[in-house]
Design a protein around this motif. Structure first.
Motif, PDB file in Angstrom:
ATOM      1  N   LEU A  52      11.668  -6.344 -33.796  1.00 34.16           N
ATOM      2  CA  LEU A  52      11.967  -5.423 -32.700  1.00 34.16           C
ATOM      3  C   LEU A  52      10.912  -4.345 -32.609  1.00 34.16           C
ATOM      4  N   LYS A  53      10.501  -4.039 -31.370  1.00 32.64           N
ATOM      5  CA  LYS A  53       9.650  -2.878 -31.110  1.00 32.64           C
ATOM      6  C   LYS A  53      10.370  -2.015 -30.083  1.00 32.64           C
ATOM      7  N   VAL A  54      10.421  -0.725 -30.359  1.00 40.61           N
ATOM      8  CA  VAL A  54      11.129   0.206 -29.478  1.00 40.61           C
ATOM      9  C   VAL A  54      10.118   0.997 -28.678  1.00 40.61           C
ATOM     10  N   GLY A  55      10.145   0.844 -27.353  1.00 39.66           N
ATOM     11  CA  GLY A  55       9.258   1.594 -26.477  1.00 39.66           C
ATOM     12  C   GLY A  55       9.937   2.832 -25.939  1.00 39.66           C
ATOM     13  N   GLY A  56       9.275   3.524 -25.019  1.00 38.12           N
ATOM     14  CA  GLY A  56       9.841   4.741 -24.448  1.00 38.12           C
ATOM     15  C   GLY A  56      11.129   4.470 -23.700  1.00 38.12           C
ATOM     16  N   MET A  57      11.140   3.412 -22.881  1.00 35.17           N
ATOM     17  CA  MET A  57      12.319   3.078 -22.097  1.00 35.17           C
ATOM     18  C   MET A  57      12.832   1.673 -22.384  1.00 35.17           C
ATOM     19  N   SER A  58      12.109   0.892 -23.131  1.00 35.25           N
ATOM     20  CA  SER A  58      12.457  -0.523 -23.272  1.00 35.25           C
ATOM     21  C   SER A  58      12.589  -0.952 -24.729  1.00 35.25           C
ATOM     22  N   LEU A  59      13.267  -2.075 -24.907  1.00 36.50           N
ATOM     23  CA  LEU A  59      13.349  -2.751 -26.195  1.00 36.50           C
ATOM     24  C   LEU A  59      12.601  -4.071 -26.062  1.00 36.50           C
ATOM     25  N   VAL A  60      11.743  -4.366 -27.011  1.00 36.59           N
ATOM     26  CA  VAL A  60      10.957  -5.601 -26.983  1.00 36.59           C
ATOM     27  C   VAL A  60      11.287  -6.391 -28.246  1.00 36.59           C
ATOM     28  N   TYR A  61      11.907  -7.549 -28.063  1.00 30.03           N
ATOM     29  CA  TYR A  61      12.315  -8.397 -29.176  1.00 30.03           C
ATOM     30  C   TYR A  61      11.341  -9.557 -29.346  1.00 30.03           C
ATOM     31  N   LYS A  75      12.041  -8.736 -23.189  1.00 31.84           N
ATOM     32  CA  LYS A  75      11.953  -7.304 -22.901  1.00 31.84           C
ATOM     33  C   LYS A  75      13.145  -6.890 -22.062  1.00 31.84           C
ATOM     34  N   THR A  76      13.802  -5.800 -22.433  1.00 30.78           N
ATOM     35  CA  THR A  76      14.915  -5.274 -21.657  1.00 30.78           C
ATOM     36  C   THR A  76      14.910  -3.761 -21.748  1.00 30.78           C
ATOM     37  N   LEU A  77      15.677  -3.121 -20.899  1.00 30.39           N
ATOM     38  CA  LEU A  77      15.744  -1.667 -20.905  1.00 30.39           C
ATOM     39  C   LEU A  77      16.660  -1.172 -22.015  1.00 30.39           C
ATOM     40  N   LYS A  78      16.367   0.014 -22.538  1.00 28.56           N
ATOM     41  CA  LYS A  78      17.286   0.668 -23.451  1.00 28.56           C
ATOM     42  C   LYS A  78      18.591   0.981 -22.714  1.00 28.56           C
ATOM     43  N   GLU A  79      19.655   1.020 -23.476  1.00 27.38           N
ATOM     44  CA  GLU A  79      20.979   1.225 -22.887  1.00 27.38           C
ATOM     45  C   GLU A  79      21.060   2.498 -22.059  1.00 27.38           C
ATOM     46  N   GLU A  80      20.440   3.579 -22.548  1.00 29.38           N
ATOM     47  CA  GLU A  80      20.571   4.867 -21.865  1.00 29.38           C
ATOM     48  C   GLU A  80      19.774   4.937 -20.575  1.00 29.38           C
ATOM     49  N   TYR A  81      18.880   3.961 -20.323  1.00 30.61           N
ATOM     50  CA  TYR A  81      18.060   3.990 -19.111  1.00 30.61           C
ATOM     51  C   TYR A  81      18.488   2.945 -18.082  1.00 30.61           C
ATOM     52  N   LEU A 120      26.110  -7.084 -17.197  1.00 30.67           N
ATOM     53  CA  LEU A 120      25.114  -8.147 -17.148  1.00 30.67           C
ATOM     54  C   LEU A 120      23.774  -7.533 -17.538  1.00 30.67           C
ATOM     55  N   GLU A 121      23.224  -8.006 -18.646  1.00 32.45           N
ATOM     56  CA  GLU A 121      21.958  -7.458 -19.144  1.00 32.45           C
ATOM     57  C   GLU A 121      20.828  -8.442 -18.844  1.00 32.45           C
ATOM     58  N   TYR A 122      19.734  -7.920 -18.284  1.00 36.23           N
ATOM     59  CA  TYR A 122      18.613  -8.772 -17.908  1.00 36.23           C
ATOM     60  C   TYR A 122      17.493  -8.673 -18.932  1.00 36.23           C
ATOM     61  N   TYR A 123      16.886  -9.816 -19.238  1.00 37.66           N
ATOM     62  CA  TYR A 123      15.758  -9.889 -20.152  1.00 37.66           C
ATOM     63  C   TYR A 123      14.589 -10.567 -19.438  1.00 37.66           C
ATOM     64  N   LEU A 124      13.411  -9.975 -19.579  1.00 42.28           N
ATOM     65  CA  LEU A 124      12.191 -10.608 -19.092  1.00 42.28           C
ATOM     66  C   LEU A 124      11.630 -11.447 -20.232  1.00 42.28           C
ATOM     67  N   VAL A 125      11.399 -12.736 -19.981  1.00 40.69           N
ATOM     68  CA  VAL A 125      10.887 -13.652 -21.007  1.00 40.69           C
ATOM     69  C   VAL A 125       9.363 -13.705 -20.880  1.00 40.69           C
ATOM     70  N   LEU A 126       8.668 -13.261 -21.920  1.00 36.58           N
ATOM     71  CA  LEU A 126       7.209 -13.153 -21.902  1.00 36.58           C
ATOM     72  C   LEU A 126       6.578 -14.017 -22.996  1.00 36.58           C
ATOM     73  N   GLU A 127       5.349 -14.463 -22.747  1.00 36.17           N
ATOM     74  CA  GLU A 127       4.625 -15.174 -23.806  1.00 36.17           C
ATOM     75  C   GLU A 127       4.326 -14.210 -24.943  1.00 36.17           C
ATOM     76  N   PHE A 128       4.330 -14.729 -26.158  1.00 40.07           N
ATOM     77  CA  PHE A 128       4.032 -13.920 -27.332  1.00 40.07           C
ATOM     78  C   PHE A 128       2.535 -13.942 -27.615  1.00 40.07           C
ATOM     79  N   ILE A 129       1.962 -12.786 -27.830  1.00 44.56           N
ATOM     80  CA  ILE A 129       0.524 -12.672 -28.104  1.00 44.56           C
ATOM     81  C   ILE A 129       0.320 -12.301 -29.568  1.00 44.56           C
ATOM     82  N   LEU A 130      -0.309 -13.173 -30.306  1.00 44.77           N
ATOM     83  CA  LEU A 130      -0.640 -12.893 -31.699  1.00 44.77           C
ATOM     84  C   LEU A 130      -2.073 -12.389 -31.770  1.00 44.77           C
TER      85      LEU A 130
END
Length: 542
Positions: A52-61, A75-81, A120-130
């Motif tokens: 998990l990485k926690v951004g300013g407004m988002s959560l990235v799993y 990627k999804t938004l934090k609950e409070e936003y 209903l929680e939305y997630y953006l599915v992104l390619e993983f970059i190593l």
């Protein structure tokens, strides 16, 4: 087979936490701030959370796709936003998804809606970059570790221009938050632009509602993402027109921001030597930055001129678009290197790079069996490839390799030979001395293990795992006082390392120091309990 050193998930420790059905809730004064998914929990019974990485407004799993056997990012938004920023997030999803695949843009594969409770929680599915091993996955990592020379700076800059030209010409996208953190560099040193979180489409967008900003920027939020009604962007890289809350912003604003990024790559500095948001705003609008050559005499005059043209206060005096900027960067590349810039790589080399990335990402996710299978394919193409040999060794070490014998000793012998192959073809591969020491310790060859672990500690004196294993070897050889010194070193670096507390307790018992041993056992139990996430449990894989 135990002992393989996995990657621990970063955890915040500022607020109390409670685990509940595969999630972790973050509390502050009785209010739920965010709910984070824990390692091993699943989204849609398909995507298994690994990091998990926690951004300013988002959560990235970082997740493992159980159906397609590959790493992906959600990627999804934090609950409070979610309530206030849902529309903005969906705009990002739509913009990103509408872009066709391009080698210099992180690919947004899909958007999924998941029913979580009443919402209903939305997630953006992104390619993983190593990223490149030993450096990291973002341009920020390259800058911080001082791994950039003129050729590399121009190479990355040309690739970035190619990606931004595609986004603007195909969809009219202006990014508005260009900075080193949003420029990723993959294992093959291919630039990938990410986080179109505040990007706006110019197509069909009226000037009146284009930018949702004011100049009233709190100093405490000066270098962070901010939400609607506040400054949009990251201030050290923002254009004068962003700072002036202009209603008309086009791709020339991104040209200015990228000029600030090139400036930092060349000098290691921001444009202005100031400390507050308001000072930055003022300087972006009124002050001319000092030329890059003032701080780095190796910057050629022609490259210095390119950067300063990007940083003109008047948008009309900048490059009109990224394609025009790219043309000048291509000329600069030829002057610096004496060669034409090559966009594509040979097909076989490209396949090797692709397999290397696959092997490394699967290894990072502890999918050692899959990683070892791809390592076999990689080694058929490139028998001297160190990444292939390391992954094959990890497969034997963990007992998950496709051709692992049932005998554990034979597995360890094969792992050791593979690590030695890796070291033969790439002597400076990070972590190999540690891995060899680990195998030798598991085989009971303690003196040889200590020699390898000493080499590992020369590379990284702050690796608590190496101190821990060295302590174990010394204890087995009955050098108990020396073992205690190693355990103390490990705990000095990472005090919540419960395995070390357990070994230290065993060592103290051998020294008949019963009270101290009992206290160490107590700490081991605390840090290895079901609430170990509060403390971190195990140190990350440095």
């Amino acid at each position: 087979m135990s002992g393989y050193r996995g990657r621990a998930r970063p955890v915040e420790v500022m607020h109390p936490k409670v685990k509940e059905q595969g999630t972790m809730k973050i509390f502050k004064e009785g209010e739920v701030l965010s709910t984070y998914k824990l390692d091993g929990s699943k989204v849609e019974n398909r995507y298994e959370v690994r990091d998990l990485k926690v951004g300013g407004m988002s959560l990235v799993y970082l997740c493992f796709d159980l159906e397609q056997k590959r790493p992906i990012v959600l990627k999804t938004l934090k609950e409070e936003y979610r309530e206030k920023s849902y529309n903005r997030f969906m705009k990002e999803v739509i913009l990103w998804r509408e872009l066709p695949p391009h080698r210099n843009i992180v690919y947004a594969e899909d958007v999924i809606g998941v029913q979580e409770g009443k919402h209903l929680e939305y997630y953006l599915v992104l390619e993983f970059i190593l990223g490149v091993k030993g450096i990291g996955s973002s341009l920020r990592d390259w800058i911080t570790r001082k791994k950039l020379d003129l050729e590399k700076i121009l190479n990355f800059s040309i690739q970035f221009c190619e990606g931004m030209s595609f986004a603007y010409e195909r969809a009219g996208i202006v990014h508005l938050d260009i900075k080193p953190e949003n420029i990723l560099i993959d294992r093959g040193e291919v630039v990938k632009i990410t986080d179109f979180g505040i990007a706006k489409s110019l197509l069909g967008q009226s000037e009146e509602n284009f930018l949702e900003t004011t100049l009233n920027v709190p100093v405490s939020n000066s270098f962070a993402y901010t939400s609607s009604g506040v400054f949009v962007g990251t201030i050290p890289y923002s254009s004068p027109e962003q700072c002036l809350n202009s209603k008309v912003i086009d791709t020339t604003s991104d040209i200015y921001s990228f000029g600030a990024v090139i400036y930092e790559m060349l000098t290691g500095r921001w444009l202005f030597d100031v400390n507050t948001a308001l000072e930055f705003l003022y300087c972006h609008i009124y002050e001319k930055p000092r030329n890059p050559r003032k701080f780095n005499h190796n910057v050629p005059r022609f490259l210095d001129s390119i950067v300063m043209k990007c940083l003109e206060k008047d948008p009309k005096k900048r490059y009109p678009n990224f394609r025009a900027l790219k043309e000048d960067l291509l000329k600069a590349y030829k002057k610096v290197t004496g060669e034409e810039f090559i966009y594509e790589i040979k097909s076989e080399e490209g396949l090797i790079n692709k397999l290397e990335r696959k092997v490394e990402t699967l290894s990072k996710l502890s999918e050692f069996e899959e990683a070892a299978r791809y390592a076999e394919k990689l080694l058929k193409l490139d028998p001297k490839n160190p990444i292939g040999w390391e992954a094959k060794a990890n497969g034997y070490l963990t007992g998950w390799g496709p051709d692992c014998p049932e005998d554990q000793t034979e597995c360890l012998e094969r792992a050791l030979k593979c690590y030695e192959k890796c070291q033969e073809y790439a002597p400076d591969t990070p972590g190999i001395w540690y891995q060899k020491g680990q195998v030798l310790e598991m085989m009971g060859r303690y003196e040889e293990a200590i020699r390898c672990l000493d080499k590992a500690l020369e590379e990284d004196p702050k690796d608590p795992w190496a101190w821990y294993l060295k302590g174990n070897c010394l204890m087995r050889l009955n050098f108990l006082e020396m073992a205690l010194e190693c355990y103390d070193k490990a705990l000095e670096i990472y005090p919540y390392f419960y395995l070390v507390w357990d070994s230290k307790a065993e060592c103290l018992e051998k020294l008949r120091q019963e009270e101290e041993a009992a206290e160490c056992k107590r700490k081991s139990e605390i840090f290895s309990s079901e609430f170990s996430d509060e403390y971190g449990g195990l140190p990350p894989h440095f």
